[in-house]
Design a protein around this motif. Sequence first.
Motif, PDB file in Angstrom:
ATOM      1  N   ASN A 144       0.807  -1.221   0.000  1.00  0.00           N
ATOM      2  CA  ASN A 144       0.000   0.000   0.000  1.00  0.00           C
ATOM      3  C   ASN A 144       0.844   1.276   0.000  1.00  0.00           C
ATOM      4  OD1 ASN A 144      -2.469  -1.439   0.069  1.00  0.00           O
ATOM      5  ND2 ASN A 144      -2.228  -1.765   2.273  1.00  0.00           N
ATOM      6  N   ARG A 145       2.063   1.202   0.493  1.00  0.00           N
ATOM      7  CA  ARG A 145       2.871   2.428   0.532  1.00  0.00           C
ATOM      8  C   ARG A 145       3.437   2.792  -0.843  1.00  0.00           C
ATOM      9  NH1 ARG A 145       8.338   0.488   3.847  1.00  0.00           N
ATOM     10  NH2 ARG A 145       9.283  -0.681   2.111  1.00  0.00           N
ATOM     11  N   TYR A 396       7.015   6.122  -3.854  1.00  0.00           N
ATOM     12  CA  TYR A 396       6.343   6.134  -2.551  1.00  0.00           C
ATOM     13  C   TYR A 396       5.175   7.114  -2.573  1.00  0.00           C
ATOM     14  CZ  TYR A 396      10.543   3.624  -1.336  1.00  0.00           C
ATOM     15  OH  TYR A 396      11.569   2.703  -1.314  1.00  0.00           O
ATOM     16  N   LYS A 398       1.867   9.238  -1.007  1.00  0.00           N
ATOM     17  CA  LYS A 398       1.487   9.950   0.200  1.00  0.00           C
ATOM     18  C   LYS A 398       0.440   9.141   0.955  1.00  0.00           C
ATOM     19  CE  LYS A 398       2.249  14.420  -2.029  1.00  0.00           C
ATOM     20  NZ  LYS A 398       1.613  15.687  -2.481  1.00  0.00           N
ATOM     21  N   HIS A 399       0.330   9.402   2.238  1.00  0.00           N
ATOM     22  CA  HIS A 399      -0.620   8.662   3.056  1.00  0.00           C
ATOM     23  C   HIS A 399      -2.030   8.811   2.490  1.00  0.00           C
ATOM     24  CE1 HIS A 399      -2.299   6.728   6.567  1.00  0.00           C
ATOM     25  NE2 HIS A 399      -3.164   7.717   6.703  1.00  0.00           N
ATOM     26  N   GLY A 400      -2.673   7.681   2.231  1.00  0.00           N
ATOM     27  CA  GLY A 400      -4.029   7.692   1.694  1.00  0.00           C
ATOM     28  C   GLY A 400      -4.105   7.853   0.187  1.00  0.00           C
ATOM     29  N   GLU A 401      -2.970   8.090  -0.491  1.00  0.00           N
ATOM     30  CA  GLU A 401      -2.976   8.271  -1.947  1.00  0.00           C
ATOM     31  C   GLU A 401      -3.134   6.930  -2.646  1.00  0.00           C
ATOM     32  OE1 GLU A 401      -0.138  10.139  -5.517  1.00  0.00           O
ATOM     33  OE2 GLU A 401       0.627   9.950  -3.471  1.00  0.00           O
TER      34      GLU A 401
END
Length: 417
Positions: A144-145, A396, A398-401
Amino acid sequence: MEIWRWAFIGILFLAAFVVKIEAFKLGRSQPTERISGSAGDVLEDDPVGRLKVFVYELPSKYNKKILQKDPRCLNHMFAAEIYMHRFLLSSPVRTLNPEEADWFYTPIYTTCDLTPNGLPLPFKSPRMMRSAIQLISSNWPYWNRTEGADHFFLVPHDFGACFHYQEEKAIERGILPLLQRATLVQTFGQRNHVCLKEGSITIPPYAPPQKMQTHLIPAKTPRSIFVYFRGLFYDVGNDPEGGYYARGARAAVWENFKDNPLFDISTEHPTTYYEDMQRAVFCLCPLGWAPWSPRLVEAVIFGCIPVIIADDIVLPFADAIPWEEIGVFVNEKDVPNLDTILTSIPPEVILRKQRLLANPSMKQAMLFPQPAQPGDAFHQVLNGLARKLPHDKSAYLKHGERVLNWTAGPIGDLKPW
């Protein structure tokens, strides 16, 4: 003209008697030549210490149980996915700590679904691959990252992650959407093709090393066959009208040279196939349904100069193996002139190609031996992955992207596996 050609052949074979012809067994005394410069250096790179790989532990239904159901998968040309898994489990590049991993590997045997004739059926592969990705994305945080940008997958199907054996349908399908950010390690390679995405690593098909070694003939045996080929020229069952299979290139070989004494070509596959390749100067490696085939590996192993007839082909480990120097490339449209092209190559050029083919590192790079050996195809894959490091910052998210569309693709691919 015919007298001149036969005189040429006589000179060539006389030279071949003087030069020791290479043998398969590595380390055997033989004339050899090393590629100078970057190509030879890259071929002999050691990947250990340059990358760390985390191997996901998947339920056995994705790999071991599939193999138990059909052990034939161990010997077919798509078996690299099985042997790469086994290699990585004991490789010094493996890490048990995913936090320090450079790459993540998902061991899934998507080609191990064979017909009674031993041909792989790719129809379940997309659902199987989606299921595995759903599993790792749910149980570990690493997919997911990056949505797979630091993951690699072996996809040794005819047309890679397009998952179909017919080119027209493979193009229509395209690469499985969930693999769009991952690095694909695949046998299929053709420039400007929807089934080969940028950054993929092209590998040789699997050819059984032990089987080839049992068919060795004395190293000094002269190469008395000028051009050799065994295989289909037409595929009447799948291409009844002709012209589509191999884009007509194989048919052109047969129609133009079936009666030419310089060409030993046939659809029959004799028990002396490997021995015959060791007696040949040139081995034809034309495209079939896909541009690649095991003949390329066999030709290199047995020191038979590969004649590559497949426009825009991307060859295995092309950044390490100097294909232009060890092989002969013939455009598909030029097949009717094949005899003229090959007889026009000077003997000294032929002998140099044979010396280069005799280099043990050249042969080793084409094989997936058990156990693994330095410089073999396993290590060339790792070298390719190491050269892609460090990952670009864009890998990488972004969080939630989110970038990938989990509902894209044919409806049939979305069904549970």
